[in-house]
Design a protein around this motif. Sequence first.
Motif: not given
Length: 317
Positions: A134-149, A94-104
């Motif tokens: 808290h799991r709604k955005h979990e796909i974001d961390t693997i989505n780009d790979y899945l698109v390529r794969a 997760l990047n900083t923006t994603e973590k901050e969004r989740g906490l906010a």
Amino acid sequence: MSDTINVISEFAPLKKVVLAQSEFAFSSQAVYDEMDNGEYDFLDETYADIEVGHYSEDFATAYPKLNQQWLAEKQNLIEVFNQFGIEVIRPRLLNTTEKERGLASGDGYSNFFVRDPFFTIGSTVIKGHLRLPHRKHEIDTINDYLVRATTAANAPYISVSKGYLEGGDVLVLGHDILVGYSGLASDITGIQWLTDTLGSDYHIIPVKLHPHILHLDCALSLLRPGLMIVCPEAFIDGIPDQLKDWEHIDVTLAQATQLMCNGLPIDERTYITDVAFTELIPRIEAHGIQVIALDYQISRMFGGSFRCTTQPLQRLT
């Protein structure tokens, strides 16, 4: 390793797998209080209150020693995969923006159980729809790979558009697809969407679960044709007809809550489970299956084990 994406069963030889990262932040107390209506009943009572005093805090900060143990669990599993020549893919962190969004938002964030945000049936990769906020955005961390794969494999990559559907509820047995629903994760609307989407190529079998069982893979593990680890108590309408003639290794509902069914077959002869399950291990070995026992206590603290932290992209004979 081939670009092919194909998962034909739960126990066909594992060739390529996505292994989750170890990132989590607790929700705010307000969100926990709002969700405290049975949504967390699937958790083992031993770990049910780990958030107290650590609301809106990263697990690594709240429990640094346990976090190091959590990271070590994944590394030990990677070493096993390497021994069997299995290609391992990791989601990005997760990047900083994603973590901050989740906490906010108060929801917190997670990047820890890759089984649920997407799942693989045959050559089709399906992006799930998760119930817990808290799991709604979990796909974001693997989505780009899945698109390529999926592009490289010329494989479909589609998203659930109706209802809830989580990968932990989906077990592949050739063209029979078992899909659990307990009220905590997947629902009938999501299962109907899957039936309509896959069409006549697959037989979708809804499986009603005990309300304290989060996912089907917390109550059922298919080790090889004709042999399963199962919690009979978890099946409200009984064990599905497709499995009624299979040999059982039975566990109790309490043991299922401890994730005793959530091991991972490498193939029909090799199975990974937790070293803590000293009663279960010899019962599996009695069937001629090699058991690899690893410590996965911290992952189980969050309500998932070896199957929950992995998602295959290749299981081929």
